[in-house]
Design a protein around this motif. Structure first.
Motif, mmCIF file in Angstrom:
data_model
loop_
_atom_site.group_PDB
_atom_site.id
_atom_site.type_symbol
_atom_site.label_atom_id
_atom_site.label_comp_id
_atom_site.label_asym_id
_atom_site.label_seq_id
_atom_site.Cartn_x
_atom_site.Cartn_y
_atom_site.Cartn_z
ATOM 1 N N ASP A 382 0.840 -1.339 0.134
ATOM 2 C CA ASP A 382 -0.173 0.080 0.114
ATOM 3 C C ASP A 382 0.671 1.384 0.190
ATOM 4 O O ASP A 382 0.538 2.475 -0.317
ATOM 5 C CB ASP A 382 -0.928 0.067 1.175
ATOM 6 C CG ASP A 382 -2.095 -1.028 1.262
ATOM 7 O OD1 ASP A 382 -2.358 -1.528 0.101
ATOM 8 O OD2 ASP A 382 -2.737 -1.186 2.416
ATOM 9 N N SER A 383 2.255 1.159 0.438
ATOM 10 C CA SER A 383 2.972 2.218 0.570
ATOM 11 C C SER A 383 4.104 2.270 -0.629
ATOM 12 O O SER A 383 5.151 3.079 -0.188
ATOM 13 C CB SER A 383 3.628 2.384 1.879
ATOM 14 O OG SER A 383 2.586 2.142 2.789
ATOM 15 N N ASN A 435 3.848 2.208 12.239
ATOM 16 C CA ASN A 435 2.560 2.943 12.056
ATOM 17 C C ASN A 435 1.315 1.931 11.411
ATOM 18 O O ASN A 435 0.272 2.517 11.178
ATOM 19 C CB ASN A 435 2.635 4.222 11.199
ATOM 20 C CG ASN A 435 3.587 5.232 11.903
ATOM 21 O OD1 ASN A 435 2.841 5.897 12.799
ATOM 22 N ND2 ASN A 435 4.509 5.362 11.579
ATOM 23 N N THR A 436 1.586 0.675 11.693
ATOM 24 C CA THR A 436 0.707 -0.315 11.226
ATOM 25 C C THR A 436 0.343 -1.112 12.459
ATOM 26 O O THR A 436 0.789 -1.579 12.972
ATOM 27 C CB THR A 436 1.088 -1.042 10.131
ATOM 28 O OG1 THR A 436 1.345 -0.366 9.106
ATOM 29 C CG2 THR A 436 0.102 -2.194 9.533
ATOM 30 N N VAL A 452 -4.581 -2.158 9.969
ATOM 31 C CA VAL A 452 -4.869 -0.607 9.711
ATOM 32 C C VAL A 452 -3.393 0.193 9.840
ATOM 33 O O VAL A 452 -2.571 0.252 10.728
ATOM 34 C CB VAL A 452 -5.709 -0.134 10.945
ATOM 35 C CG1 VAL A 452 -5.901 1.447 10.788
ATOM 36 C CG2 VAL A 452 -6.933 -0.655 10.874
ATOM 37 N N ALA A 454 -1.777 4.140 9.708
ATOM 38 C CA ALA A 454 -2.168 5.388 10.365
ATOM 39 C C ALA A 454 -2.270 6.462 9.211
ATOM 40 O O ALA A 454 -1.714 6.210 8.284
ATOM 41 C CB ALA A 454 -1.054 5.907 11.481
ATOM 42 N N ASP A 455 -3.379 7.057 9.436
ATOM 43 C CA ASP A 455 -3.563 8.096 8.203
ATOM 44 C C ASP A 455 -2.600 8.931 7.766
ATOM 45 O O ASP A 455 -1.472 9.411 8.481
ATOM 46 C CB ASP A 455 -4.515 9.275 9.048
ATOM 47 C CG ASP A 455 -6.027 8.756 9.172
ATOM 48 O OD1 ASP A 455 -6.520 7.571 8.738
ATOM 49 O OD2 ASP A 455 -6.780 9.332 9.741
ATOM 50 N N GLY A 456 -2.318 8.793 6.398
ATOM 51 C CA GLY A 456 -1.389 9.792 5.623
ATOM 52 C C GLY A 456 -0.195 8.694 5.398
ATOM 53 O O GLY A 456 0.954 9.524 4.881
ATOM 54 N N ASP A 459 0.534 7.215 2.050
ATOM 55 C CA ASP A 459 0.745 8.291 0.819
ATOM 56 C C ASP A 459 1.885 8.769 0.927
ATOM 57 O O ASP A 459 2.797 9.137 -0.133
ATOM 58 C CB ASP A 459 -0.304 9.179 0.793
ATOM 59 C CG ASP A 459 -1.594 8.560 0.543
ATOM 60 O OD1 ASP A 459 -1.939 7.580 -0.329
ATOM 61 O OD2 ASP A 459 -2.828 9.184 0.791
ATOM 62 N N ARG A 460 2.377 9.144 2.047
ATOM 63 C CA ARG A 460 3.926 9.795 2.446
ATOM 64 C C ARG A 460 4.895 9.166 1.845
ATOM 65 O O ARG A 460 5.826 9.598 1.219
ATOM 66 C CB ARG A 460 3.872 10.414 3.701
ATOM 67 C CG ARG A 460 4.952 11.430 3.869
ATOM 68 C CD ARG A 460 5.079 12.078 5.253
ATOM 69 N NE ARG A 460 5.394 11.106 6.340
ATOM 70 C CZ ARG A 460 4.559 10.897 7.376
ATOM 71 N NH1 ARG A 460 3.210 11.458 7.406
ATOM 72 N NH2 ARG A 460 4.872 10.307 8.439
#
Length: 480
Positions: A382-383, A435-436, A452, A454-456, A459-460
């Motif tokens: 996803d990243s 952060n997961t 899950v 963490a938000d952002g 994408d970052r």
């Protein structure tokens, strides 16, 4: 842009235009695959990037030719050009690895291992069985004698590294055909260090007495002492077979020499031609000369017709691997793996065996982040970071969900990454995984697959990965 790149650019654009006129969805998927590979940090240890000459070699009319048999002894007419291709590929393989004999027909690593297993069985079981009856061919045996020989085939023993210790499914894993062909026993690693315990392996081999002792790995982040493996095989009367599919590029590039080079010590060596060797998808068998007659029977024994276009591409890749530039590349692969391992460790990640001295880094994700390998693999994709989940020794999560991820440096090293870039890659991996968190399944209880981020964060990290990759373009100048 070099003349070669400009010519390749034209060739690929024209080829895709032709493909698009017949099936536009395939042309679109091909373009998208290049886009995806350009934009992701590819850390799958078994993947690489073949050169443009290798890729172009695969798409020729050699694809249209049947060529069962061997050089000069085909079952189809008109194979003189295939003979040239196969001879050149085998010559490069012998010279590159210092092998007595090379067989370049296998379509994959599994096929190469099947050829090797059956060649060993033919050499050690069939040949003595025929001599015992005074005949030269199995077709000359009586039905009763053939049944006896078939029984002998089915009673042989194989010993290979267990899957969770870093072995491959073709080394006797029960769901694989290798685990069905033989009475099988696996050897593991030391529970504390994660390293091969050669004394324990010898004791196990003495007790089991295998016909074939398989060395090699797909997820063991250390080198193997093949002189010791040879001693163990000799003591128990076993054939030593080495599967070097993962580290063939490090052997070819002279990073693994002396007792770490399997070719002088093994009776039979198998490999793939992609992975660290950076060629087309396919396999090879290298062998001592005494095994050549049986290995040459790979087709039609277990293989279909040779893929002549792939043999041609193997020849080109093997020629590339015989250059000083490839030796430097191979050394960079190993150096970069150390940099990646150190980058992860200094950020608190637990590594199986505590590090690496090949091209593989195996991270214990469950111990480091409280995630399964599957959760980590998915969060990283996803990243923009492509890895694969992998078992660790005595893995409590099994082979599907796993507790680890396997990382490899061949592909990004091909793009030009060095130690600094791999340290930054380690930082991005830790940023994602720290952060997961594991998510609860709908019916309660922690799911081994759900997670899950963490938000952002995804994408970052993806943006940062793309910025890093932008400095090392994949097939620069090639625009489709």
């Amino acid at each position: 842009m070099s003349d070669m790149t400009a010519a390749a650019d034209r060739a690929y654009r024209e080829a895709l235009s032709v493909i698009e006129s017949v099936e536009p969805r395939i042309a679109a998927a091909t373009r998208q695959e290049l886009t995806d590979q350009r934009g992701s940090l590819k850390l799958i240890a078994s993947e690489n990037y073949a050169s443009l000459p290798v890729l172009l070699t695969m798409g020729t009319w050699f694809s249209d030719k049947y060529a069962e048999g061997t050089v000069g002894h085909r079952f189809y007419a008109g194979c003189q050009n295939v003979d040239t291709v196969e001879s050149v590929a085998a010559e490069h393989a012998r010279e590159l690895f210092g092998a007595e004999y090379a067989y370049v027909q296998p379509h994959s690593g599994i096929d190469a291992n099947l050829v090797a297993y059956w060649a060993i069985l033919a050499h050690k079981v069939e040949r003595p069985g025929l001599a015992e009856k005074g005949v030269k061919n199995v077709n000359d045996l009586s039905e009763e004698d053939w049944e006896t020989l078939r029984h002998r085939f089915g009673e042989q023993r194989l010993m290979g590294m267990s899957l969770d210790a870093g072995g491959h499914l073709t080394h006797g894993f029960r769901p694989n055909i290798s685990g069905k062909m033989f009475h099988q026993r696996s050897y593991g690693t030391d529970p504390t260090s994660g390293l091969i315990d050669y004394d324990a392996l010898l004791a196990q081999a003495r007790e089991f007495k295998p016909l074939i002792l398989v060395a090699g790995y797909s997820a063991y982040p250390r080198r193997v002492n093949f002189a010791k493996m040879r001693e163990i095989a000799d003591e128990v009367g076993a054939v030593l077979m080495v599967d070097m599919a993962h580290f063939a590029g490090l052997v070819a590039g002279k990073v693994f020499t002396g007792e770490e080079d399997p070719v002088p010590y093994a009776d039979v060596v198998t490999t793939t031609t992609h992975k660290s060797l950076r060629g087309p998808r396919g396999g090879l068998v290298l062998a001592k000369e005494e095994y050549a007659p049986e290995v040459d029977r790979g087709c039609p024994m277990v293989l279909g017709g040779p893929l002549s276009h792939m043999m041609a591409a193997k020849a080109v890749a093997l020629a590339e691997a015989r250059t000083p530039a490839f030796q430097q590349y191979a050394q960079n692969v190993a150096d970069n793996a150390k940099a990646l391992a150190e980058g992860l460790q200094k950020r608190g990640v637990k590594l199986v065996t505590g590090g690496t001295d090949n091209h593989i880094v195996l991270a214990d994700i469950a111990a480091s982040f409280g995630l399964t390998g599957r959760q980590a693999e998915s969060a990283l994709v996803d990243s923009g970071v492509v890895t694969n989940r992998n078992s660790v020794p005595a893995d409590p999560n099994g082979a599907w969900y796993t507790s680890g991820i396997r990382l490899g440096t061949p592909a990004l090293t091909s793009r030009g990454f060095g130690a600094d870039e791999f340290d930054r890659t380690a930082e991005l991996i830790v940023e994602v995984l720290s952060n997961t968190t594991a998510a609860d399944a709908p019916k309660g209880g922690a799911s081994k697959a759900k997670y899950v981020i963490a938000d952002g964060i995804a994408d970052r990290v993806q943006a940062e990965a793309e910025e890093l990759l932008g400095k090392f373009p994949l097939y620069p100048g090639l625009e489709l």
